[in-house]
Design a protein around this motif. Structure first.
Motif: not given
Lengths: 199, 163
Positions: B78-82, B85-88, B92-100
């Motif tokens: 879901x996050x990567x889809x979102x 859709x916006x400016x990639x 960008x996450x500031x840390x490597x979050x569990x999702x990224x």
């Protein structure tokens, strides 16, 4: 087969392909149907690490490998197609050599030396346990040769069935005495013996 | 390979995990992502699980753990889809979050290459979802040291992954 079962089979294939790409399959395995019953073939990226007979219990063999090598084990038949085909050709009497990559990481020391020396006994020939002991430079280690052969992790691929007792009788075998006799018969007679299944 | 536990345990071959839990994970993914993304969510879940498998604590509840991983993977999708859709760049996450970390499965290669302690802590924390207090039970040392190991590990992953 339900659609969901098909989906799961497809997803499994895909998982195996992707895990292979990123090097996450430490052990790949498949079953090989043979005149000696269902064989279990297990390989690392280096080569065949274990070949097991039905009698040994395939699940038990995999559980043991999970502990001794790695639990990153997946059923990945395609990766082992080539080795499986060579085994089938050999057991079918169509080929005399089983020249496939082998990984002997389960063995160390003298056991490993004995097992590595097995291909020196040519197809259709046999050597006694005593001769093998001599061949590996430890003429008095006859018992150790016996136990090395009995624990050969890759029977067939490294031909421990060609090592027999001094009185000419077959001696023990991981796949059972009948299997050993069948293999010696196959190699002595060539293709015809291969047409009968062992039951 | 397993390292620091004193209690002997044996993990079953991973194939068994796929056989036993494949269906349940598929149900979780189907419930949470669009049908076009189900395959990805399922694969990501088992790929991540396979990577972590040798390091998992023997008493972990595999079913609960896999469901947690699957839910995380679905959230990632879901996050990567979102993001797409916006400016990639803005997102960008500031840390490597569990999702990224999961956009690139190659990350597991880097996780595997981390020093033992960092790898274990990261595995338990971000894949197993365990609290630091529980992680300390498993890997030893203090909670502060575990947090430090996690942050060092994440930093070195970030150096490799985000250019």
């Amino acid at each position: 087969m339900t659609a969901e079962t098909d989906d799961l089979a497809r997803l499994h294939d895909r998982l195996v392909a992707r895990a292979g790409e990123v090097g996450l399959i430490d052990l790949a395995y498949r079953a090989v149907d043979s005149p000696l019953g269902a064989l279990l073939l297990v390989a690392t990226e280096q080569g065949a690490v274990r070949l097991a007979f039905e009698e040994e219990g395939h699940d038990a063999v995999l559980a043991d490998l999970a502990e001794r090598v790695s639990p990153r084990i997946l059923r990945a038949p395609r990766r082992l197609d080539e080795t499986a085909r060579r085994i089938e050709d050999y057991l079918g009497g169509r080929s005399r050599s089983l020249d496939v990559p082998i990984d002997l990481r389960l063995l160390a020391g003298y056991r490993r030396e004995v097992v590595e020396a097995l291909p020196r006994i040519a197809y259709g020939h046999t050597a006694t346990y005593t001769e093998m002991a001599g061949m590996t430079g430890r003429p008095r280690a006859v018992r150790a040769v016996g136990s090395a052969c009995a624990n050969n992790p890759v029977p067939l691929l490294l031909p421990c069935h060609r090592v027999v007792r001094s009185d000419g009788s077959a001696g023990g075998y991981r796949g059972g005495l009948q299997a050993k006799r069948w293999l010696l018969g196959l190699e002595a007679a060539g293709a015809p013996a291969a047409r009968e299944r062992l039951d | 390979m397993p390292s620091s536990e004193e209690t002997p345990r044996s993990l079953p071959p991973f194939e068994q995990v796929v056989e036993e839990h494949g269906r349940r994970v598929l149900a979780v993914c189907r419930a949470r992502v669009a049908s076009a993304d189900v395959d990805d969510a399922w694969s990501e879940t088992f790929l991540a699980a396979l990577s972590a498998w040798p390091d998992l604590p023997g008493d972990l509840d595999v079913t609960a753990w896999l469901v947690t991983v699957a839910k995380r993977k679905c959230t990632d999708i879901h996050r990567s889809r979102a993001r797409r859709r916006t400016d990639p760049v803005a997102d960008l996450p500031e840390v490597v979050a569990p999702g990224a970390e999961t956009d690139d499965e190659g990350v597991w290669r880097h996780v595997a290459a981390l020093p033992d302690k960092q790898r274990q802590v990261i595995t338990y924390r971000y894949l197993g979802g365990l609290p630091y207090a529980r992680i300390v039970d498993l890997v030893g040392g203090s909670e502060a040291a575990a947090r430090r190991a996690a942050s060092d590990g994440l930093r070195s992953l970030r150096d490799k992954e985000i250019r």
